[in-house]
Scaffold this motif. Structure first.
Motif, PDB file in Angstrom:
ATOM      1  N   MET A 137       0.833  -1.207   0.000  1.00  0.00           N
ATOM      2  CA  MET A 137       0.000   0.000   0.000  1.00  0.00           C
ATOM      3  C   MET A 137       0.866   1.255   0.000  1.00  0.00           C
ATOM      4  SD  MET A 137      -3.302  -0.880   2.384  1.00  0.00           S
ATOM      5  CE  MET A 137      -2.400  -1.537   3.768  1.00  0.00           C
ATOM      6  N   ALA A 138       1.989   1.216   0.710  1.00  0.00           N
ATOM      7  CA  ALA A 138       2.903   2.359   0.712  1.00  0.00           C
ATOM      8  C   ALA A 138       3.473   2.591  -0.684  1.00  0.00           C
ATOM      9  CB  ALA A 138       4.022   2.139   1.715  1.00  0.00           C
ATOM     10  N   ALA A 139       3.826   1.517  -1.368  1.00  0.00           N
ATOM     11  CA  ALA A 139       4.369   1.641  -2.724  1.00  0.00           C
ATOM     12  C   ALA A 139       3.312   2.203  -3.675  1.00  0.00           C
ATOM     13  CB  ALA A 139       4.873   0.293  -3.216  1.00  0.00           C
ATOM     14  N   LEU A 140       2.076   1.734  -3.547  1.00  0.00           N
ATOM     15  CA  LEU A 140       0.997   2.252  -4.400  1.00  0.00           C
ATOM     16  C   LEU A 140       0.710   3.722  -4.112  1.00  0.00           C
ATOM     17  CD1 LEU A 140      -1.480  -0.769  -4.427  1.00  0.00           C
ATOM     18  CD2 LEU A 140      -0.185   0.148  -6.358  1.00  0.00           C
ATOM     19  N   THR A 141       0.746   4.087  -2.852  1.00  0.00           N
ATOM     20  CA  THR A 141       0.530   5.485  -2.483  1.00  0.00           C
ATOM     21  C   THR A 141       1.614   6.375  -3.061  1.00  0.00           C
ATOM     22  OG1 THR A 141      -0.558   4.815  -0.446  1.00  0.00           O
ATOM     23  CG2 THR A 141       0.293   7.055  -0.522  1.00  0.00           C
ATOM     24  N   THR A 142       2.858   5.925  -2.966  1.00  0.00           N
ATOM     25  CA  THR A 142       3.981   6.693  -3.503  1.00  0.00           C
ATOM     26  C   THR A 142       3.874   6.820  -5.024  1.00  0.00           C
ATOM     27  OG1 THR A 142       5.380   5.999  -1.672  1.00  0.00           O
ATOM     28  CG2 THR A 142       6.496   6.786  -3.641  1.00  0.00           C
ATOM     29  N   ALA A 143       3.552   5.729  -5.683  1.00  0.00           N
ATOM     30  CA  ALA A 143       3.407   5.766  -7.144  1.00  0.00           C
ATOM     31  C   ALA A 143       2.230   6.653  -7.556  1.00  0.00           C
ATOM     32  CB  ALA A 143       3.220   4.351  -7.687  1.00  0.00           C
ATOM     33  N   GLY A 144       1.128   6.580  -6.812  1.00  0.00           N
ATOM     34  CA  GLY A 144      -0.019   7.432  -7.115  1.00  0.00           C
ATOM     35  C   GLY A 144       0.303   8.905  -6.920  1.00  0.00           C
ATOM     36  N   GLY A 145       1.063   9.219  -5.875  1.00  0.00           N
ATOM     37  CA  GLY A 145       1.482  10.605  -5.654  1.00  0.00           C
ATOM     38  C   GLY A 145       2.372  11.103  -6.769  1.00  0.00           C
TER      39      GLY A 145
END
Length: 128
Positions: free
Chosen positions: A110-118
């Protein structure tokens, strides 16, 4: 043109920063008193990162829309890096508290997805 900030807005911002400072100081003191150097460092780095993030966001919103594209791009990069650092810091603490490795892996995913989405929102989203 920047909208005028009223006294209530300034007071609210000062109150939030004071609250953040006090809670961070109490957390750092408790962690240090318990001898937990890692948690003390976590609190200090998180606090400093949040202050830098608030400063950069304020600088970004104060820029005139038609001027300083280079400065605007630099501030976007800095905001993304600071948000990524905060995401990693909090994911590290949360994943360490998870009962099993699959749940910890889900936290990191989820952290990786959040970073990529940002990243996508800040650098690939076109404004009209």
């Amino acid at each position: 043109m920047e909208p005028e900030r009223g006294a209530a807005d300034t007071g609210l911002i000062c109150a939030v920063l004071l609250f953040l400072t006090l809670t961070s100081a109490v957390s750092a003191y408790r962690a240090a008193a318990a001898g937990d150097i890692g948690s003390t460092g976590f609190v200090g780095v998180s606090y400093a990162t949040l202050l830098l993030l608030f400063r950069n966001l304020r600088a970004y919103e104060r820029l005139p829309p038609d001027e300083a594209d280079g400065i605007r791009a630099r501030l976007r990069r800095e905001v993304w890096a600071l948000c990524t650092l905060l995401t990693v810091l909090f994911s590290w603490k949360v994943a360490a508290a998870m009962p099993s490795w699959p749940v910890a892996a889900a936290v990191w995913a989820m952290a990786a997805l959040t970073t990529a989405g940002g990243y996508a929102a800040l650098f690939h989203h076109r404004r009209p």
